[in-house]
Write a protein that holds these residues in place. Sequence first.
Motif, PDB file in Angstrom:
ATOM      1  N   ILE A 163     -36.406 -34.267  50.141  1.00  0.00           N
ATOM      2  CA  ILE A 163     -35.721 -33.530  49.065  1.00  0.00           C
ATOM      3  C   ILE A 163     -34.480 -32.880  49.665  1.00  0.00           C
ATOM      4  CG2 ILE A 163     -35.957 -31.662  47.397  1.00  0.00           C
ATOM      5  CD1 ILE A 163     -39.022 -32.176  47.513  1.00  0.00           C
ATOM      6  N   ILE A 164     -33.346 -33.157  49.065  1.00  0.00           N
ATOM      7  CA  ILE A 164     -32.102 -32.683  49.685  1.00  0.00           C
ATOM      8  C   ILE A 164     -31.251 -31.879  48.692  1.00  0.00           C
ATOM      9  CG2 ILE A 164     -32.027 -34.513  51.418  1.00  0.00           C
ATOM     10  CD1 ILE A 164     -29.958 -35.940  49.630  1.00  0.00           C
ATOM     11  N   PRO A 165     -30.364 -31.047  49.205  1.00  0.00           N
ATOM     12  CA  PRO A 165     -29.518 -30.225  48.339  1.00  0.00           C
ATOM     13  C   PRO A 165     -28.196 -30.921  48.019  1.00  0.00           C
ATOM     14  CG  PRO A 165     -29.241 -29.526  50.588  1.00  0.00           C
ATOM     15  CD  PRO A 165     -30.171 -30.704  50.622  1.00  0.00           C
ATOM     16  N   TRP A 166     -27.353 -30.173  47.336  1.00  0.00           N
ATOM     17  CA  TRP A 166     -26.126 -30.765  46.798  1.00  0.00           C
ATOM     18  C   TRP A 166     -24.911 -30.569  47.699  1.00  0.00           C
ATOM     19  CZ3 TRP A 166     -23.541 -26.324  46.926  1.00  0.00           C
ATOM     20  CH2 TRP A 166     -24.225 -25.145  46.638  1.00  0.00           C
ATOM     21  N   ASN A 167     -25.063 -29.808  48.795  1.00  0.00           N
ATOM     22  CA  ASN A 167     -23.841 -29.467  49.542  1.00  0.00           C
ATOM     23  C   ASN A 167     -23.318 -30.610  50.412  1.00  0.00           C
ATOM     24  OD1 ASN A 167     -26.110 -29.036  51.069  1.00  0.00           O
ATOM     25  ND2 ASN A 167     -25.372 -27.176  52.052  1.00  0.00           N
ATOM     26  N   LEU A 189     -36.779 -40.467  48.246  1.00  0.00           N
ATOM     27  CA  LEU A 189     -35.868 -39.327  48.387  1.00  0.00           C
ATOM     28  C   LEU A 189     -35.388 -38.863  47.019  1.00  0.00           C
ATOM     29  CD1 LEU A 189     -33.192 -38.671  51.011  1.00  0.00           C
ATOM     30  CD2 LEU A 189     -32.520 -38.517  48.614  1.00  0.00           C
ATOM     31  N   LYS A 190     -35.388 -37.535  46.851  1.00  0.00           N
ATOM     32  CA  LYS A 190     -34.837 -36.965  45.618  1.00  0.00           C
ATOM     33  C   LYS A 190     -33.525 -36.254  45.925  1.00  0.00           C
ATOM     34  CE  LYS A 190     -35.019 -33.102  43.499  1.00  0.00           C
ATOM     35  NZ  LYS A 190     -33.699 -33.027  42.861  1.00  0.00           N
ATOM     36  N   PRO A 191     -32.417 -36.796  45.412  1.00  0.00           N
ATOM     37  CA  PRO A 191     -31.147 -36.085  45.598  1.00  0.00           C
ATOM     38  C   PRO A 191     -31.118 -34.851  44.690  1.00  0.00           C
ATOM     39  CG  PRO A 191     -30.818 -38.361  44.797  1.00  0.00           C
ATOM     40  CD  PRO A 191     -32.266 -38.022  44.638  1.00  0.00           C
ATOM     41  N   ALA A 192     -30.175 -33.959  44.924  1.00  0.00           N
ATOM     42  CA  ALA A 192     -30.051 -32.769  44.068  1.00  0.00           C
ATOM     43  C   ALA A 192     -29.504 -33.169  42.703  1.00  0.00           C
ATOM     44  CB  ALA A 192     -29.132 -31.759  44.734  1.00  0.00           C
ATOM     45  N   GLU A 193     -29.870 -32.388  41.690  1.00  0.00           N
ATOM     46  CA  GLU A 193     -29.482 -32.786  40.329  1.00  0.00           C
ATOM     47  C   GLU A 193     -27.957 -32.786  40.136  1.00  0.00           C
ATOM     48  OE1 GLU A 193     -31.278 -28.774  38.690  1.00  0.00           O
ATOM     49  OE2 GLU A 193     -30.057 -29.661  37.127  1.00  0.00           O
ATOM     50  N   TYR A 194     -27.243 -31.928  40.852  1.00  0.00           N
ATOM     51  CA  TYR A 194     -25.768 -31.910  40.669  1.00  0.00           C
ATOM     52  C   TYR A 194     -25.102 -33.126  41.296  1.00  0.00           C
ATOM     53  CZ  TYR A 194     -26.402 -26.844  39.824  1.00  0.00           C
ATOM     54  OH  TYR A 194     -26.788 -25.623  39.363  1.00  0.00           O
ATOM     55  N   GLY A 221     -33.519 -36.405  39.352  1.00  0.00           N
ATOM     56  CA  GLY A 221     -34.077 -35.393  38.453  1.00  0.00           C
ATOM     57  C   GLY A 221     -33.723 -34.007  38.924  1.00  0.00           C
ATOM     58  N   GLU A 222     -34.547 -33.043  38.530  1.00  0.00           N
ATOM     59  CA  GLU A 222     -34.259 -31.661  38.920  1.00  0.00           C
ATOM     60  C   GLU A 222     -35.415 -31.107  39.740  1.00  0.00           C
ATOM     61  OE1 GLU A 222     -33.629 -29.631  35.229  1.00  0.00           O
ATOM     62  OE2 GLU A 222     -35.438 -30.453  34.360  1.00  0.00           O
ATOM     63  N   GLY A 223     -35.534 -29.779  39.752  1.00  0.00           N
ATOM     64  CA  GLY A 223     -36.569 -29.167  40.586  1.00  0.00           C
ATOM     65  C   GLY A 223     -37.969 -29.699  40.283  1.00  0.00           C
ATOM     66  N   GLY A 241     -32.860 -27.029  51.771  1.00  0.00           N
ATOM     67  CA  GLY A 241     -32.468 -26.276  50.577  1.00  0.00           C
ATOM     68  C   GLY A 241     -32.699 -24.799  50.799  1.00  0.00           C
ATOM     69  N   SER A 242     -32.964 -24.114  49.711  1.00  0.00           N
ATOM     70  CA  SER A 242     -33.050 -22.653  49.800  1.00  0.00           C
ATOM     71  C   SER A 242     -34.376 -22.206  50.424  1.00  0.00           C
ATOM     72  CB  SER A 242     -32.929 -22.049  48.400  1.00  0.00           C
ATOM     73  OG  SER A 242     -33.993 -22.510  47.600  1.00  0.00           O
ATOM     74  N   THR A 243     -34.363 -21.025  51.009  1.00  0.00           N
ATOM     75  CA  THR A 243     -35.568 -20.478  51.630  1.00  0.00           C
ATOM     76  C   THR A 243     -36.649 -20.249  50.569  1.00  0.00           C
ATOM     77  OG1 THR A 243     -34.318 -19.541  53.450  1.00  0.00           O
ATOM     78  CG2 THR A 243     -36.434 -18.512  52.996  1.00  0.00           C
ATOM     79  N   GLU A 263     -35.537 -27.263  56.413  1.00  0.00           N
ATOM     80  CA  GLU A 263     -34.226 -26.817  56.899  1.00  0.00           C
ATOM     81  C   GLU A 263     -33.660 -25.935  55.806  1.00  0.00           C
ATOM     82  OE1 GLU A 263     -30.801 -26.063  57.204  1.00  0.00           O
ATOM     83  OE2 GLU A 263     -30.160 -28.163  57.029  1.00  0.00           O
ATOM     84  N   LEU A 264     -33.661 -24.632  56.062  1.00  0.00           N
ATOM     85  CA  LEU A 264     -33.395 -23.688  54.978  1.00  0.00           C
ATOM     86  C   LEU A 264     -32.078 -22.945  55.176  1.00  0.00           C
ATOM     87  CD1 LEU A 264     -37.092 -22.448  54.808  1.00  0.00           C
ATOM     88  CD2 LEU A 264     -36.031 -24.308  53.535  1.00  0.00           C
ATOM     89  N   GLY A 265     -31.999 -21.813  54.561  1.00  0.00           N
ATOM     90  CA  GLY A 265     -30.716 -21.112  54.524  1.00  0.00           C
ATOM     91  C   GLY A 265     -30.361 -20.410  55.828  1.00  0.00           C
ATOM     92  N   VAL A 296     -22.412 -24.171  52.974  1.00  0.00           N
ATOM     93  CA  VAL A 296     -22.937 -24.820  54.171  1.00  0.00           C
ATOM     94  C   VAL A 296     -24.067 -23.941  54.682  1.00  0.00           C
ATOM     95  CG1 VAL A 296     -22.357 -25.689  56.472  1.00  0.00           C
ATOM     96  CG2 VAL A 296     -20.595 -25.626  54.702  1.00  0.00           C
ATOM     97  N   CYS A 297     -25.213 -24.560  54.945  1.00  0.00           N
ATOM     98  CA  CYS A 297     -26.365 -23.734  55.349  1.00  0.00           C
ATOM     99  C   CYS A 297     -26.077 -22.982  56.647  1.00  0.00           C
ATOM    100  CB  CYS A 297     -27.617 -24.584  55.485  1.00  0.00           C
ATOM    101  SG  CYS A 297     -27.375 -26.059  56.457  1.00  0.00           S
ATOM    102  N   CYS A 298     -25.274 -23.605  57.541  1.00  0.00           N
ATOM    103  CA  CYS A 298     -25.010 -22.959  58.833  1.00  0.00           C
ATOM    104  C   CYS A 298     -23.624 -22.305  58.850  1.00  0.00           C
ATOM    105  CB  CYS A 298     -25.137 -23.978  59.955  1.00  0.00           C
ATOM    106  SG  CYS A 298     -24.105 -25.427  59.684  1.00  0.00           S
ATOM    107  N   VAL A 343     -22.792 -22.771  37.432  1.00  0.00           N
ATOM    108  CA  VAL A 343     -23.924 -21.862  37.686  1.00  0.00           C
ATOM    109  C   VAL A 343     -23.772 -21.229  39.066  1.00  0.00           C
ATOM    110  CG1 VAL A 343     -26.425 -21.771  38.087  1.00  0.00           C
ATOM    111  CG2 VAL A 343     -25.512 -23.139  36.205  1.00  0.00           C
ATOM    112  N   GLN A 344     -23.397 -22.058  40.022  1.00  0.00           N
ATOM    113  CA  GLN A 344     -23.230 -21.578  41.394  1.00  0.00           C
ATOM    114  C   GLN A 344     -22.026 -20.626  41.469  1.00  0.00           C
ATOM    115  OE1 GLN A 344     -25.686 -22.473  43.231  1.00  0.00           O
ATOM    116  NE2 GLN A 344     -25.041 -21.488  45.133  1.00  0.00           N
ATOM    117  N   LEU A 345     -20.966 -20.969  40.728  1.00  0.00           N
ATOM    118  CA  LEU A 345     -19.773 -20.104  40.687  1.00  0.00           C
ATOM    119  C   LEU A 345     -20.140 -18.733  40.126  1.00  0.00           C
ATOM    120  CD1 LEU A 345     -16.693 -19.720  40.938  1.00  0.00           C
ATOM    121  CD2 LEU A 345     -16.474 -20.654  38.624  1.00  0.00           C
TER     122      LEU A 345
END
Length: 782
Positions: A163-167, A189-194, A221-223, A241-243, A263-265, A296-298, A343-345
């Motif tokens: 499961i991966i994020p959108w960044n 693998l599930k990509p992020a919905e965005y 899909g989504e979460g 993704g997020s913690t 691999e989190l925030g 970027v997570c890091c 939403v992120q903005l």
Amino acid sequence: MTVKEIFDSMDYGPAPESAAEAMAWIAARGGIAGNYVGGKWGPLREDMVLSNPATGERLAGLTRSTPDEVNVAVAAARKAQPSWAKLTGHQRARYLYAIARLVQKHSRLLAVIETLDNGKPIRESRDIDVPLVARHFYYHAGMAQLMGSELPDREALGVCGQIIPWNFPLLMLSWKIAPAIAMGNTVVLKPAEYTSLSAMVFAEICSEAGLPPGVVNFVTGEGSTGAALVASEVDKIAFTGSTEVGRIIRRATAGSGKSLTLELGGKSPYIVFDDADIDSAIEGLVDAIWFNQGQVCCAGSRLIVQESIADRFHTKLKARMATLRMGDPLDKSIDIGAIVDPVQLETITRMVAEGGKDGEVYHAPCKLPDQGSYYPPTLITGLDPAARLMQEEIFGPVLVSTTFRTPAEAVELANNTRYGLAASVWSENINLALDVAPKLAAGVVWVNGTNMFDAAAGFGGVRESGFGREGGWEGLLAYTRPVRKARALKPIAPFPAPASATGPDLDRTAKLFIGGKQARPDGGYSRAVWAKSGKLLGHAGIANRKDVRNAVEAARAASGWARATAHLRAQILFYIGENLSARADEFAARIDAMMGGRHGAREVAASIDRLFTYAAWADKYDGAAKPVPLRGTALAMNEPVGVIGAFCPDEAPLLGLVSLMAPAIAMGNRVVLAASHPFPLAATDFYQVLETSDVPAGVVNILTGPHDDFAKALAGHLDVDAIWSQSGADLSAMIEAESAGNLKRTWVNNGLARDWFGAESEGREFLQHATEVKTTWIPFGE
Ligand code: NDP
């Protein structure tokens, strides 16, 4: 604009990359992103819409996969896995190599699609993301080739849910898929919905490379789709993704036997000493926090600058911020693109509006495009180190800054966070930088640099930034397991009290061992330990939560052990072995009396041998200098995990305890050991061996009592960094669930037995669990 006007203004002209080819590619596929399962597309439905963050315009429809559809994908991966794992490493290497070549061939399409979908500048997707994706597949083609010869004792896990994020949609995809399939796993693998579009291009690349159907599958899909994948019959979940979601997944997989890497925030510190090359440090900061709009997570999102240069540094930084160019991400001369989604903005805007009030907020005077999701580069100074924005990940182009006076204060501020992903240290004094780097709680440290990545160098965090590494040899651990026959653990109950008791006087109550001293159990309770013959052998204390707290506190306080030389740790382990040897007969008799057999002598001999093994390893489990594409090096160093709580097995009460204690302390950890409950007296006799072997107080703490009584307190303790369970009690599910609080690492037996006398119970597997790999990047040159 005329040529004269260009010469007069010296401004950048527009240099847009065309989106036409990418839009045609999407249209040719019906304008919908959806599942790729068993080498075929479908289902493809427009359940949701993907839009371009730079314009807000629709890019494509997106399928929201149902749990049933996820299960179909997992079944396809399951079907494909045995024959994929049976291929030779060379055969798998050829597929990975073909994928790497095709990524290069389609690099323009991939870069444009990524920028359209995510909003990141084309300069970054073209020059950073896509080349790193190709590099990852080349590198892991090599790992597939070498697996047979270099990892003969390890095998694939099976089916991996990822499961991966959108960044970094494509880069994260490659970090997940390349090592997994190289080692003989298949993936869903599930990509992020965005951001699901580049995965669709990648799916076509898999087909073009002739990858057997079912080896790589995508579910969009989504979460809820991610949650369905977590709940499905996969053997492993790899999540970035997020913690918060990482914690949910930790709880959801607890006790399932699924392997997990997270691999989190992060809230990574960017430390600038007064002797740093300031212009370079400022340019580095542009990369640290404004690369990918700070998503970027890091990201180096916490500037920690020495007080003596802080004003000058901030002034120069503001001047540089004002020159950053924002705009159409497809324009090649743009520095900063769009935020991934409104939403992120909105989240970034709200966090800065609320948290910035306590400090000074500086927005760069950049011209923002009229449409799309944009946020200006922002610097916030004057916040208290405990302020929310100093502690929480904003995940946008927002830098917070604070100052320090001494190196010790810099380290303290840097580590004042629940995260531990990455850190940068800037100083022209390499001695200072290399002194500070090991003190930082982070999985990756960049000296005089930032955001350097390579497939050969491990990446990943400590603390609440997650566990597991991606890249390098260490990254393969997350996609393989030791080859071992699974045998169910047979529970062992203490021998019951006989109808008429015989034995020594009842004063012989063995205490707990905490902070180098024998301590009465806080609750004052103990239990009689009976031999099979019915003889009373003694009493053992019953530890409670308070004893756990005291033991953890003592272990925490013994932090000097982590800094002791490996040579000293080796000497002490040899010495423990020697002292045990001197009392071998006594220990053998004790084990025989407790367990009712004649294996005591063999167990003691194996324990002495094992202590010597880890005395040997203490100064030989070395790190590596990674051949990264840089004039310099990336050092992979094995660091202790910290405080480890370990539940010891019952089948071999002394050897089992030694097998967990010795690798842990050899690597510089401190331990809180829960001795075998049915057979505790070998452990309580062992205190005396520790006491005479120069083991510093608090390095080894030993508790006795039923494991279930205090397992929750130990597994949930926020000052414990890892929990191992080889307990005869069924603790795996509870330990994994409780560990979610501070996301401590876990290593549990899932109710399976080990041969404690065999080679499977010593060596690298244990040392790997006793260490964290820290990657320190050190560029060379003027
Ligand atoms: P999430 O952690 O929510 O998303 C990461 C991935 O997990 C996505 O594919 C998401 O799906 C999926 N997901 C969401 N919920 C679940 C669940 N319950 N079970 C399984 N999978 C799930 O991050 P967001 O994208 O929502 O971003 C939120 C915040 O997370 C950001 O503001 C940032 O602070 C942080 N973040 C950190 C990242 C990092 O690399 N450290 C990366 C991205 C975000 P979907 O996207 O389809 O909802």
